[in-house]
Design a protein around this motif. Structure first.
Motif, PDB file in Angstrom:
ATOM      1  N   GLN A 126       0.820  -1.201   0.000  1.00 53.99           N
ATOM      2  CA  GLN A 126       0.000   0.000   0.000  1.00 53.99           C
ATOM      3  C   GLN A 126       0.859   1.259   0.000  1.00 53.99           C
ATOM      4  OE1 GLN A 126      -3.161   0.051  -0.590  1.00 53.99           O
ATOM      5  NE2 GLN A 126      -3.262   2.295  -0.498  1.00 53.99           N
ATOM      6  N   LYS A 127       1.930   1.246   0.773  1.00 51.40           N
ATOM      7  CA  LYS A 127       2.825   2.402   0.830  1.00 51.40           C
ATOM      8  C   LYS A 127       3.478   2.651  -0.525  1.00 51.40           C
ATOM      9  CE  LYS A 127       6.761   4.272   3.427  1.00 51.40           C
ATOM     10  NZ  LYS A 127       7.758   4.000   4.518  1.00 51.40           N
ATOM     11  N   ILE A 128       3.885   1.580  -1.191  1.00 46.66           N
ATOM     12  CA  ILE A 128       4.521   1.717  -2.511  1.00 46.66           C
ATOM     13  C   ILE A 128       3.508   2.233  -3.531  1.00 46.66           C
ATOM     14  CG2 ILE A 128       5.768   0.512  -4.348  1.00 46.66           C
ATOM     15  CD1 ILE A 128       6.640  -1.538  -2.216  1.00 46.66           C
ATOM     16  N   ARG A 129       2.296   1.684  -3.497  1.00 48.02           N
ATOM     17  CA  ARG A 129       1.262   2.118  -4.445  1.00 48.02           C
ATOM     18  C   ARG A 129       0.920   3.591  -4.246  1.00 48.02           C
ATOM     19  NH1 ARG A 129      -1.709  -2.595  -2.642  1.00 48.02           N
ATOM     20  NH2 ARG A 129      -1.287  -4.403  -3.964  1.00 48.02           N
ATOM     21  N   GLU A 130       0.821   4.015  -3.001  1.00 50.57           N
ATOM     22  CA  GLU A 130       0.491   5.414  -2.730  1.00 50.57           C
ATOM     23  C   GLU A 130       1.571   6.349  -3.263  1.00 50.57           C
ATOM     24  OE1 GLU A 130      -0.111   5.599   1.465  1.00 50.57           O
ATOM     25  OE2 GLU A 130      -2.130   4.714   1.403  1.00 50.57           O
ATOM     26  N   ALA A 131       2.824   5.952  -3.124  1.00 51.63           N
ATOM     27  CA  ALA A 131       3.918   6.774  -3.651  1.00 51.63           C
ATOM     28  C   ALA A 131       3.836   6.861  -5.176  1.00 51.63           C
ATOM     29  CB  ALA A 131       5.262   6.188  -3.222  1.00 51.63           C
ATOM     30  N   ILE A 132       3.466   5.766  -5.810  1.00 50.00           N
ATOM     31  CA  ILE A 132       3.325   5.758  -7.272  1.00 50.00           C
ATOM     32  C   ILE A 132       2.159   6.642  -7.692  1.00 50.00           C
ATOM     33  CG2 ILE A 132       2.752   4.302  -9.261  1.00 50.00           C
ATOM     34  CD1 ILE A 132       4.278   2.018  -7.868  1.00 50.00           C
ATOM     35  N   ASP A 133       1.036   6.557  -6.974  1.00 46.98           N
ATOM     36  CA  ASP A 133      -0.159   7.330  -7.326  1.00 46.98           C
ATOM     37  C   ASP A 133       0.073   8.837  -7.234  1.00 46.98           C
ATOM     38  OD1 ASP A 133      -1.874   5.269  -7.996  1.00 46.98           O
ATOM     39  OD2 ASP A 133      -2.528   4.942  -5.930  1.00 46.98           O
ATOM     40  N   GLU A 134       0.998   9.250  -6.386  1.00 51.01           N
ATOM     41  CA  GLU A 134       1.245  10.681  -6.176  1.00 51.01           C
ATOM     42  C   GLU A 134       2.071  11.325  -7.289  1.00 51.01           C
ATOM     43  OE1 GLU A 134       3.096  10.863  -2.385  1.00 51.01           O
ATOM     44  OE2 GLU A 134       1.269  10.376  -1.256  1.00 51.01           O
ATOM     45  N   LEU A 135       2.612  10.529  -8.207  1.00 47.99           N
ATOM     46  CA  LEU A 135       3.488  11.066  -9.243  1.00 47.99           C
ATOM     47  C   LEU A 135       2.710  11.912 -10.246  1.00 47.99           C
ATOM     48  CD1 LEU A 135       5.634   7.878  -9.972  1.00 47.99           C
ATOM     49  CD2 LEU A 135       6.223   9.815  -8.505  1.00 47.99           C
ATOM     50  N   THR A 136       3.268  13.059 -10.609  1.00 50.97           N
ATOM     51  CA  THR A 136       2.698  13.924 -11.639  1.00 50.97           C
ATOM     52  C   THR A 136       3.813  14.353 -12.589  1.00 50.97           C
ATOM     53  OG1 THR A 136       3.019  15.889 -10.256  1.00 50.97           O
ATOM     54  CG2 THR A 136       0.859  14.794 -10.154  1.00 50.97           C
ATOM     55  N   ALA A 137       3.443  14.739 -13.825  1.00 53.43           N
ATOM     56  CA  ALA A 137       4.430  15.077 -14.848  1.00 53.43           C
ATOM     57  C   ALA A 137       4.542  16.578 -15.042  1.00 53.43           C
ATOM     58  CB  ALA A 137       4.061  14.411 -16.173  1.00 53.43           C
ATOM     59  N   GLY A 138       5.779  17.062 -15.263  1.00 57.77           N
ATOM     60  CA  GLY A 138       6.002  18.468 -15.561  1.00 57.77           C
ATOM     61  C   GLY A 138       7.465  18.825 -15.476  1.00 57.77           C
ATOM     62  N   GLY A 139       7.941  19.738 -16.344  1.00 58.10           N
ATOM     63  CA  GLY A 139       9.327  20.189 -16.278  1.00 58.10           C
ATOM     64  C   GLY A 139      10.211  19.568 -17.343  1.00 58.10           C
ATOM     65  N   SER A 140      11.504  19.900 -17.290  1.00 57.26           N
ATOM     66  CA  SER A 140      12.488  19.390 -18.247  1.00 57.26           C
ATOM     67  C   SER A 140      12.956  18.002 -17.810  1.00 57.26           C
ATOM     68  CB  SER A 140      13.672  20.358 -18.343  1.00 57.26           C
ATOM     69  OG  SER A 140      14.199  20.623 -17.054  1.00 57.26           O
ATOM     70  N   THR A 141      13.974  17.456 -18.499  1.00 62.81           N
ATOM     71  CA  THR A 141      14.334  16.051 -18.297  1.00 62.81           C
ATOM     72  C   THR A 141      15.812  15.888 -18.001  1.00 62.81           C
ATOM     73  OG1 THR A 141      12.680  15.589 -19.993  1.00 62.81           O
ATOM     74  CG2 THR A 141      13.992  13.735 -19.242  1.00 62.81           C
ATOM     75  N   ALA A 142      16.152  15.783 -16.728  1.00 62.50           N
ATOM     76  CA  ALA A 142      17.542  15.566 -16.311  1.00 62.50           C
ATOM     77  C   ALA A 142      17.773  14.068 -16.133  1.00 62.50           C
ATOM     78  CB  ALA A 142      17.836  16.326 -15.023  1.00 62.50           C
TER      79      ALA A 142
END
Length: 615
Positions: free
Chosen positions: A308-324
């Motif tokens: 559950q902790k791993i899934r929650e961390a994945i669900d919180e991801l959002t996209a934006g910005g450049s690519t380092a």
């Protein structure tokens, strides 16, 4: 009094009508199978859309689907190469038979930077020419592929040895499927024929001795040039039950830059990784590193039991910005080394479209970075995502140089195949730096060519050089390589002749046949995952010159022929799509998951697309 009674009766009637309406509008789960109307075979990847709610579903490898609907709703069934079918929902069970349809070109719109073609296809797919291809979300296509210089025939008298690194990456196949399902033929350089062939598993004998790999050789008539022989070399790695796999130290390295926004990018990454999380054990651990304009740790190493902790961390991801990307890779290796498990599976799983644009971003710079880091014992698996912005060239370099593998995830079904169905093969290495060297007998063979593996070729002396990196094999993996062989005495129109030198004389080499009737000898070198010194295996092969080959041989050779058609190979001979389909149908007996039938559908669709492009 009568007025009150009348009101009460009307109220009861109104409530009854409302209840009846509610019952009629009750949502149900509709399931069924989508089949070909002609032969009854299931259709994989068919789109099912509820015309009212606009919700959708995709049929699985068995043609099955499941979708929420109400009685009276209209479901639309769409798949490339088939006529659209409309069905009214009357019950929870709804099977559909679809009829094939020719792809028709409706219009060609000339724009300032190229020619955009719109094809009238099931599902309103949009395709454009290579100079101006668009993604489904209308972004300009900036995909990058390395130029492939196809292998030609080599004379055995001049070059008796052929040496290359094995390849288990299936990325080119699923990428090709993505193009065809969108109504486009893929660019020639997107087709790595060996990856098309190796997308499928074959029924090779399992290793029985101390070596973790077994070699198998088979030969038959070359379908696209019947005067030639086709030799298939197959490798099978030992299988390890999932519960017996060693503990895994995984780092999910996730590209969350702006180019990863969208349903087929970051959203698909999140869904894919959650499939893998479902299969983790308590002894496994996962950390998450993300990168956009900079890199950071999203989740420190966490037990696989804390899903559950791993899934929650994945669900919180959002996209934006450049690519380092370079910074992300460097940080991921740091985290992997910090949590290193001796005798375990230490691996980074990179999910990206490869569009690195900050810091180390060139293919050459990334190669140097990975070559330095791979000495740590941490392997790298690269999962490619995205359409229209996919940098195959960079991702391929990362996978080849990082002692890992490369898959392209075009849908959740492919994610399930790679991360769940082939969990051990994808994530646990049983043999590293696997190289093949084939020696041809000049008394039996006058010329040969290796089909595919252009980016994996090695110098002959590299075979015995343990410092030279090569491909890895995971638990249960199979590897297939094809050679097209011109037998001794057969007319050879492929190997050109060079004029005699003017300033020096080349002495003609006198061949002294050993009397052997062997066609060739296959030599293989590999290292144990924790060793730096290789071991050598060797297997001679005698060709019986017959055509009694296995059904796997026929299917794999059909895939190889299809790859040459897509590349418009100079060596495709008499190959055509109908021959591919006919040959592939002879190899459907080992198709529990439906991947081979799906291949035939793709060939049929490609045939229609080529016919349209010619018109």
């Amino acid at each position: 009094m009568r007025t009150n009674q009348f009101r009460a009766i009307m109220l009861v009637l109104l409530m009854a009508v409302i209840c009846l309406g509610t019952m009629n509008a009750q949502t149900i789960t509709v399931t069924g199978i989508v089949m070909d109307a002609a032969d009854g075979t299931s259709i994989t990847g068919c789109s099912v859309v509820n015309n009212r709610s606009k919700s959708g579903a995709i049929t699985d490898v068995n043609g099955r689907y499941s979708i929420q609907a109400q009685k009276g709703d209209v479901l639309l069934f769409r798949f490339i190469g088939y006529k659209e079918e409309k069905r009214v929902v009357k019950s929870a069970k709804l099977d559909v038979k679809m009829k094939t349809d020719d792809v028709a070109l409706e219009e060609c719109v000339v724009v300032g930077y190229g020619t955009m073609k719109t094809k009238a296809m099931t599902g309103a797919y949009v395709a454009v020419c290579p100079t101006a291809m668009y993604d489904m979300d209308t972004r300009m296509n900036t995909e990058e592929y390395d130029r492939i210089q196809e292998n030609g025939f080599k004379s055995v008298a001049d070059t008796p040895l052929s040496t290359f690194s094995i390849d288990v990456d299936p990325a080119s196949y699923s990428n090709m499927r993505r193009f065809i399902n969108r109504g486009e033929l893929p660019p020639a350089d997107a087709i790595r024929t060996e990856e098309l062939v190796n997308y499928f598993s074959y029924d090779y004998p399992k290793p029985t001795g101390n070596d973790p790999v077994k070699i198998t050789v088979e030969a038959g008539t070359c379908t696209w040039n019947t005067a030639h022989r086709l030799v298939r070399i197959g490798l099978k790695a030992k299988e390890i039950p999932t519960e017996q796999l060693p503990a895994s130290n995984l780092v999910f390295l996730i590209d969350v830059s702006g180019s990863m926004w969208g349903a087929n990018r970051l959203d698909l990454v999140k869904s894919s990784l959650k499939l893998l999380v479902n299969n983790l054990r308590n002894k496994d651990k996962v950390a998450i590193v993300t990168y956009a304009g900079s890199a950071g740790v999203k989740l420190e190493a966490t037990s696989g039991g804390d899903k559950q902790k791993i899934r929650e961390a994945i669900d919180e991801l959002t996209a934006g910005g450049s690519t380092a990307g370079g910074a992300g890779i460097h940080l991921a290796y740091q985290i992997a080394k910090k949590n290193f498990i001796s005798d375990g599976n230490n691996r980074i799983i990179l999910c990206s479209d490869g569009d690195f644009n900050v810091g180390v971003s060139s293919a050459e710079g990334l190669e140097q970075l990975i070559e330095k880091e791979r000495k740590s014992g941490v392997h790298l698996t690269v999962l490619g995502y995205g359409m229209g912005n996919y940098k195959d060239r960079k991702i391929q370099v990362l996978a080849e140089k990082g002692n890992g593998n490369h898959a392209y995830i075009d849908n959740l079904q492919e994610a399930n195949r790679v991360l769940v169905g082939e969990f051990g093969a994808t994530l646990h290495t049983v043999a590293k730096d696997v190289k093949l060297q084939v020696e041809f007998n000049p008394s039996q063979v006058q010329a040969y060519r290796l089909i595919g593996y252009e980016s994996r070729l090695l110098k002959d002396e590299d075979f015995n050089n343990d410092a030279k990196d090569a491909g890895d094999m995971g638990a249960g993996h199979t590897v297939t390589a094809f050679y097209e062989v011109i037998p001794a005495g057969v007319k050879n129109e492929y190997v050109g002749k060079v004029d005699d030198l003017k300033y020096q004389k080349k002495e003609k080499m006198t061949l002294k046949p050993t009397g052997s009737d062997e066609l060739l000898t296959v030599k293989l070198r590999y290292k144990a995952p924790d060793k730096d010194v290789s071991r050598k295996m060797e297997l001679p092969f005698v060709d019986n010159k017959g055509d009694s080959v296995s059904s796997d041989f026929r299917f794999a050779s059909a895939v190889a022929m299809f790859g040459q058609l897509l590349r418009d190979s100079d060596f495709k001979g008499t190959a055509d799509y109908d021959k591919v389909i006919k040959l592939a149908k002879q190899g459907l007996n080992n198709d529990e998951r439906g991947y081979r039938r799906e291949f035939i559908r793709l060939v049929e669709a490609a045939k229609g697309l080529e016919k349209t492009s010619k018109n």
